[in-house]
Design a protein around this motif. Structure first.
Motif, mmCIF file in Angstrom:
data_model
loop_
_atom_site.group_PDB
_atom_site.id
_atom_site.type_symbol
_atom_site.label_atom_id
_atom_site.label_comp_id
_atom_site.label_asym_id
_atom_site.label_seq_id
_atom_site.Cartn_x
_atom_site.Cartn_y
_atom_site.Cartn_z
ATOM 1 N N THR A 14 -15.722 4.586 11.992
ATOM 2 C CA THR A 14 -14.815 3.891 11.583
ATOM 3 C C THR A 14 -14.373 3.106 12.957
ATOM 4 O O THR A 14 -14.582 3.352 13.992
ATOM 5 C CB THR A 14 -13.543 4.598 10.934
ATOM 6 O OG1 THR A 14 -12.922 5.286 11.908
ATOM 7 C CG2 THR A 14 -13.939 5.596 10.014
ATOM 8 N N PHE A 15 -13.797 1.825 12.423
ATOM 9 C CA PHE A 15 -13.206 0.940 13.361
ATOM 10 C C PHE A 15 -11.981 0.219 13.078
ATOM 11 O O PHE A 15 -11.633 0.199 11.934
ATOM 12 C CB PHE A 15 -14.279 0.039 14.169
ATOM 13 C CG PHE A 15 -14.708 -0.967 13.005
ATOM 14 C CD1 PHE A 15 -14.176 -2.128 12.754
ATOM 15 C CD2 PHE A 15 -15.791 -0.548 12.005
ATOM 16 C CE1 PHE A 15 -14.701 -3.000 11.828
ATOM 17 C CE2 PHE A 15 -16.282 -1.513 11.091
ATOM 18 C CZ PHE A 15 -15.589 -2.672 10.952
ATOM 19 N N GLY A 16 -11.052 -0.385 14.055
ATOM 20 C CA GLY A 16 -10.063 -1.232 13.658
ATOM 21 C C GLY A 16 -8.655 -0.530 13.993
ATOM 22 O O GLY A 16 -8.664 0.828 14.207
ATOM 23 N N GLU A 17 -7.488 -1.232 14.252
ATOM 24 C CA GLU A 17 -6.381 -0.689 14.156
ATOM 25 C C GLU A 17 -5.378 -1.153 13.113
ATOM 26 O O GLU A 17 -5.584 -2.282 12.506
ATOM 27 C CB GLU A 17 -5.884 -1.304 15.603
ATOM 28 C CG GLU A 17 -6.395 -0.902 16.728
ATOM 29 C CD GLU A 17 -7.671 -1.778 17.130
ATOM 30 O OE1 GLU A 17 -8.614 -1.199 17.724
ATOM 31 O OE2 GLU A 17 -7.681 -2.861 16.801
ATOM 32 N N SER A 18 -4.172 -0.538 13.188
ATOM 33 C CA SER A 18 -3.285 -0.563 12.056
ATOM 34 C C SER A 18 -2.666 -2.333 11.932
ATOM 35 O O SER A 18 -2.841 -2.749 10.778
ATOM 36 C CB SER A 18 -2.014 0.143 12.101
ATOM 37 O OG SER A 18 -0.999 -0.116 11.402
ATOM 38 N N HIS A 19 -2.664 -2.910 13.074
ATOM 39 C CA HIS A 19 -2.168 -4.123 13.230
ATOM 40 C C HIS A 19 -3.323 -5.083 13.672
ATOM 41 O O HIS A 19 -2.774 -6.383 14.304
ATOM 42 C CB HIS A 19 -0.941 -4.447 13.735
ATOM 43 C CG HIS A 19 0.294 -3.865 13.149
ATOM 44 N ND1 HIS A 19 1.445 -4.492 12.983
ATOM 45 C CD2 HIS A 19 0.590 -2.594 12.677
ATOM 46 C CE1 HIS A 19 2.231 -3.951 12.083
ATOM 47 N NE2 HIS A 19 1.813 -2.668 11.991
ATOM 48 N N GLY A 20 -4.485 -5.039 13.575
ATOM 49 C CA GLY A 20 -5.374 -5.580 14.142
ATOM 50 C C GLY A 20 -6.010 -6.570 12.981
ATOM 51 O O GLY A 20 -5.193 -6.679 11.893
ATOM 52 N N LYS A 21 -7.170 -7.394 13.039
ATOM 53 C CA LYS A 21 -7.648 -8.145 11.990
ATOM 54 C C LYS A 21 -7.943 -7.422 10.780
ATOM 55 O O LYS A 21 -7.958 -7.908 9.763
ATOM 56 C CB LYS A 21 -8.408 -9.256 12.525
ATOM 57 C CG LYS A 21 -8.133 -10.372 13.539
ATOM 58 C CD LYS A 21 -9.034 -11.357 13.844
ATOM 59 C CE LYS A 21 -8.448 -12.163 14.765
ATOM 60 N NZ LYS A 21 -9.381 -13.270 15.402
ATOM 61 N N ALA A 22 -8.690 -6.329 10.994
ATOM 62 C CA ALA A 22 -9.348 -5.737 10.069
ATOM 63 C C ALA A 22 -9.529 -4.196 10.583
ATOM 64 O O ALA A 22 -9.458 -3.851 11.626
ATOM 65 C CB ALA A 22 -10.540 -6.153 9.719
ATOM 66 N N ILE A 23 -9.739 -3.422 9.497
ATOM 67 C CA ILE A 23 -10.278 -2.039 9.911
ATOM 68 C C ILE A 23 -11.701 -1.999 8.909
ATOM 69 O O ILE A 23 -12.082 -2.922 8.203
ATOM 70 C CB ILE A 23 -9.319 -0.728 9.270
ATOM 71 C CG1 ILE A 23 -9.172 -1.129 7.983
ATOM 72 C CG2 ILE A 23 -8.216 -0.733 10.397
ATOM 73 C CD1 ILE A 23 -8.457 0.149 7.289
ATOM 74 N N GLY A 24 -12.620 -0.778 9.342
ATOM 75 C CA GLY A 24 -13.855 -0.908 8.695
ATOM 76 C C GLY A 24 -14.407 0.533 8.909
ATOM 77 O O GLY A 24 -14.345 1.423 9.860
ATOM 78 N N ALA A 133 -10.762 3.266 5.772
ATOM 79 C CA ALA A 133 -12.047 3.112 6.167
ATOM 80 C C ALA A 133 -12.781 4.367 5.644
ATOM 81 O O ALA A 133 -14.070 4.555 4.890
ATOM 82 C CB ALA A 133 -12.449 2.740 7.512
ATOM 83 N N ARG A 134 -12.170 5.569 5.718
ATOM 84 C CA ARG A 134 -12.740 7.000 5.329
ATOM 85 C C ARG A 134 -12.930 6.986 3.884
ATOM 86 O O ARG A 134 -13.773 7.417 3.372
ATOM 87 C CB ARG A 134 -12.064 7.953 5.895
ATOM 88 C CG ARG A 134 -11.705 7.960 7.514
ATOM 89 C CD ARG A 134 -10.988 9.499 7.717
ATOM 90 N NE ARG A 134 -10.269 9.328 8.901
ATOM 91 C CZ ARG A 134 -9.876 10.315 9.702
ATOM 92 N NH1 ARG A 134 -10.165 11.605 9.128
ATOM 93 N NH2 ARG A 134 -9.447 10.316 10.701
ATOM 94 N N VAL A 135 -11.755 6.525 3.152
ATOM 95 C CA VAL A 135 -11.921 6.374 1.849
ATOM 96 C C VAL A 135 -12.860 5.617 1.150
ATOM 97 O O VAL A 135 -13.802 6.142 0.413
ATOM 98 C CB VAL A 135 -10.390 5.966 1.025
ATOM 99 C CG1 VAL A 135 -10.424 5.693 -0.278
ATOM 100 C CG2 VAL A 135 -9.439 6.782 1.458
#
Length: 364
Positions: A14-24, A133-135
């Motif tokens: 998984t990658f990304g942060e809560s207040h970044g552009k996206a997670i994935g 992202a895990r879901v």
């Protein structure tokens, strides 16, 4: 930062942060020719997304999954599946007041000390937003497991001291309908109403409360699990403990088993037709770290959410005593949204172990 990947043959990163552009998430190892239903992936994400009811955070995220690779004409190709989930409703200003303060029971202090930098906007990588992202990955794992006849069901079995009675797991479809008929996601309607009222009172009081999620996995073949260090229950425990706010895991009889005698606890083997089973299931469907064909059962305990809408004493990064109070939109109790996360991580563990089991059998 290490530790962003999970699994061996069915592996997610998984990658990304809560207040970044996206997670994935990138899913590596999904077998080819598995039916990939994008509507099912979205329906799973909808069960986790914020803003669902009065007892969850009011952050508004549509959590629309975008499949970037690994799927062609509705089927997996066997190549890495990449799924992107854009962030839409970040309110970073809600966290500006804690930019130099350590929130009690959060990861602020440990991240700062370990990395020398932290994203204070919602906790960055430590935020539970990462679990979306895990879901998405878990939905893919569920589709694979469904092709093998394996079914997973979880529900909220406790909030605070309120406990649901033990359920009959023979009809999972009916239990799913009962669970989704209430915002507490408890499959016992009477207990669900009590839970909703309790969580709402806690919310109005500016506080939070913990709870438990009970899970059952049915129709698991005998043989999943890799002793010694990759026991099936050990990997399930790791998966559950990796979820934000989880503080406990027990399978089968769990801690109650510690108060029993062996003559009470032993699962006696019986044979019914061509099938070997046990009269009881204190083992939770796992013996010696390997699935025995009985239902796999376990429970996951979640602590109260650390962010509360009350003043608390803390210190800042200079070591000075200060005060802090929650601001913005936060869950008074996470378990109703966490049900689908627990199911997702369960599916990922089982998909991985199923593929490892199949590889072992193919070698024989």
């Amino acid at each position: 930062m290490a530790g962003n990947s999970f699994g061996h043959l069915f592996k997610i990163t998984t990658f990304g942060e809560s207040h970044g552009k996206a997670i994935g998430v990138i899913i590596d190892g999904c077998p080819p020719n598995i039916d990939i239903d994008e509507e099912f992936i979205q329906s799973e994400l909808d069960k986790r997304k914020p803003g669902q009811s009065k007892i969850t955070t009011q952050r508004k995220e549509s959590d629309v999954a975008q499949i970037l690779s690994g799927v062609f004409e509705g089927k997996s190709t066997g190549t890495p599946i990449a799924i992107l989930i854009p962030n839409e409703d970040q309110r970073s200003k809600d966290y500006s007041h804690i930019s130099d303060k350590y929130r009690p029971s959060h990861a602020d202090y440990t991240y700062q000390k370990k990395y020398g930098i932290r994203d204070f906007r919602g906790g960055g990588r430590s935020s539970a937003r990462e679990t979306a992202a895990r879901v998405a990955a878990g939905a893919v794992a569920k589709m694979f497991l469904k092709s093998q006849g394996i079914a997973i069901f979880a529900h909220v079995s406790a909030v605070g001291t309120l406990e649901s009675p033990n359920l009959d797991f023979s009809d999972l479809e009916n239990l799913l309908d009962l669970r989704e008929a209430n915002i507490a996601r408890c499959a016992d309607p009477a207990t669900a109403n009590e839970m909703i009222a309790l969580i709402d009172r806690i919310r109005k009081d500016g506080d939070t409360i913990g709870g438990k999620i009970s899970t059952v996995v049915r129709h698991v073949p005998v043989g999943l699990g890799e002793p010694v260090f990759d026991k099936l229950h050990a990997d399930l425990a790791k998966a559950m403990m990796s979820i934000n706010a989880v503080h406990g895991f027990e399978y089968g009889s769990g801690f109650i088993g510690a108060s029993m005698r062996g003559s009470e606890h032993n699962d006696i083997f019986i044979k019914e037709g061509d099938r070997i089973s046990t009269r009881t299931n204190f083992s939770g469907g796992i013996q010696g770290g390997i699935s025995n064909g009985m239902d796999i059962t376990f429970r996951t305990a979640f602590k109260p959410v650390a962010t509360i809408m009350r003043d608390q004493e803390t210190i800042n990064d200079a070591g000075d005593i200060t005060s802090i109070s929650g601001k913005g939109r936060h869950d008074p109790c996470v378990v109703s949204r966490a049900v689908i996360i627990v199911e997702a991580m369960t599916a990922i563990v089982l998909a991985d172990h199923f593929l490892r089991f199949k590889a072992y059998k193919d070698e024989q």
